[in-house]
Design an enzyme around this catalytic site. Structure first.
Site, PDB file in Angstrom:
ATOM      1  N   ARG A 125       0.770  -1.289  -0.011  1.00 34.74           N
ATOM      2  CA  ARG A 125       0.040  -0.087   0.070  1.00 34.74           C
ATOM      3  C   ARG A 125       1.167   1.087   0.019  1.00 34.74           C
ATOM      4  O   ARG A 125       0.592   2.109  -0.697  1.00 34.74           O
ATOM      5  CB  ARG A 125      -0.695   0.167   1.256  1.00 34.74           C
ATOM      6  CG  ARG A 125      -2.071  -0.987   0.996  1.00 34.74           C
ATOM      7  CD  ARG A 125      -2.905  -1.034   2.300  1.00 34.74           C
ATOM      8  NE  ARG A 125      -3.982   0.337   2.339  1.00 34.74           N
ATOM      9  CZ  ARG A 125      -4.367   0.589   3.351  1.00 34.74           C
ATOM     10  NH1 ARG A 125      -4.527  -0.116   4.407  1.00 34.74           N
ATOM     11  NH2 ARG A 125      -5.162   1.765   3.290  1.00 34.74           N
TER      12      ARG A 125
ATOM     13  N   CYS B 299      -1.196   6.238   9.179  1.00 33.38           N
ATOM     14  CA  CYS B 299      -1.526   5.006   8.398  1.00 33.38           C
ATOM     15  C   CYS B 299      -2.657   5.018   7.297  1.00 33.38           C
ATOM     16  O   CYS B 299      -2.445   6.214   6.781  1.00 33.38           O
ATOM     17  CB  CYS B 299      -2.087   3.960   9.504  1.00 33.38           C
ATOM     18  SG  CYS B 299      -3.448   4.427  10.282  1.00 33.38           S
TER      19      CYS B 299
END
Length: 278
Positions: free
Chosen positions: A178, A234
Site C-alpha cells: 500500500r 496509516c
C-alpha cells in the site's frame, strides 16, 4: 515495558477495584463483529468500546475515515465505561493490539496517565484457559475530565510541512504494497505522503504475536534519530497507533499521530502523492 502488560499481570489483578478493563475488538468492514464477539465471551469485568461508535466520529469530506470524536462525546463514553483520573485502564483486542493502541493513544491524548495495552489478545487469553464470561458488568458512570495533550497530535499542515522540508520524520504504518502504491484496497488514491518512510505496524511484534521489548524496538527503529520529531500515520489513524506506542517504548519522546492519515491527505486535491520506495 511501560505501556504493555502481560496476560499474567492482568490475571493477577483481575478484581482490583481501581482497574477498568476495556474490550475493543473490531473487524474493519464488519462493524458489528466485535460487539457480537464481546456478547459471546469476554474477560470478566471488561466493558466494550466500539471503534466506530465510541472512538471515532462519522467520516466527513476531510478528516479521514476514523476522525477523532467530539471531546464531550468522548468524555461521556469514557465516563460511562467507568474511566476516571484515578483508575488504571487495561485494553485488549484480537487485532494484534491495533484497536487497543488507538484507545491507549486517545486516553493518553486526553491526559490519562495509567493506560496499558494487554500483550497478545483475547484469543491467547482464552487459549491459556484464563477465565471468560458472557456477563456484562454493572458500571457506575463517572465523570471523565479530559486534559488535552496537543503535542501528541499532528495537523495536516504539520504533515504538509514535513513532506516538503524533511525536518520531521514521517512514518507510514501500512503494508509495504500500500505504501508503494502497488495496491490500495480502501482509499481512492494509491501511494504515500512524499518523504514518508515505511515501517509496517506489525513489525513491532515478534512472530508469535508478542510485543517486542524496548531493546528490540530500539533496534527496529534504529534508522530514526532518538531526538527526531516523528509524525506517524496509516490509512485512517488506527494502525499507526501501535507504532506510536512502540516508539514511546523505545524511548522516543517527540512522537505525534496524524489522525486523519492517508485517507485525509488524499481528500485535498492539491496534496502530492508519491509511489515506489523513498
Amino acid at each position: 515495558m511501560n505501556h504493555i502488560v502481560s496476560m499474567k499481570w492482568l490475571l493477577a489483578r483481575l478484581y482490583e477495584p481501581d482497574l477498568v478493563i476495556v474490550d475493543c475488538r473490531f473487524a474493519l468492514g464488519q462493524p458489528d463483529q466485535g460487539q457480537t464477539a464481546y456478547g459471546e465471551a469476554h474477560i470478566p469485568r471488561a466493558v466494550y468500546l466500539d471503534l466506530e461508535k465510541d472512538l471515532s466520529s462519522p467520516a466527513a469530506q476531510h478528516g479521514g475515515r476514523h476522525p477523532l470524536p467530539d471531546l464531550e462525546q468522548l468524555a461521556s463514553a469514557f465516563g460511562k465505561a467507568g474511566i476516571h483520573r484515578d483508575v488504571r485502564v487495561v485494553i485488549y483486542d484480537d487485532q494484534g493490539g491495533m484497536i487497543a493502541s488507538r484507545l491507549w493513544w486517545m486516553l493518553k491524548y486526553t491526559g490519562h496517565e495509567q493506560a496499558y495495552v494487554m500483550d497478545e489478545g483475547f484469543t491467547a487469553w482464552k487459549d491459556a484457559s484464563y477465565p471468560v464470561t458472557d456477563e456484562r458488568p454493572v458500571v457506575i458512570p463517572v465523570t471523565y475530565e479530559p486534559s488535552l495533550q496537543p503535542a501528541m497530535l499532528a495537523s495536516m499542515e504539520d504533515v504538509r510541512a514535513a513532506s516538503k522540508d524533511g525536518s520531521t520524520v514521517l512514518i507510514d504504518s501500512r503494508e509495504p504494497r500500500r505504501y508503494a502504491g502497488i495496491e490500495e484496497p480502501l482509499d481512492t488514491k494509491a501511494g504515500h505522503i512524499p518523504l514518508a518512510v515505511n515501517y509496517f505496524w506489525k513489525g513491532v511484534q515478534d512472530a508469535s504475536g508478542h510485543w517486542k521489548d524496548a531493546e528490540a524496538l530500539q533496534e527496529h527503529f534504529s534508522g530514526i534519530a532518538k531526538d527526531a520529531e516523528v509524525i506517524v500515520y496509516c490509512g485512517s489513524g488506527v494502525s499507526a497507533c501501535p507504532n506510536v506506542l512502540a516508539l514511546k517504548e523505545a524511548g522516543y519522546r517527540n512522537v505525534k499521530l496524524y489522525v486523519g492519515s492517508w485517507s485525509d491527505w488524499i481528500s485535498y486535491e492539491e496534496n502530492p502523492v508519491a509511489t515506489g520506495e523513498e
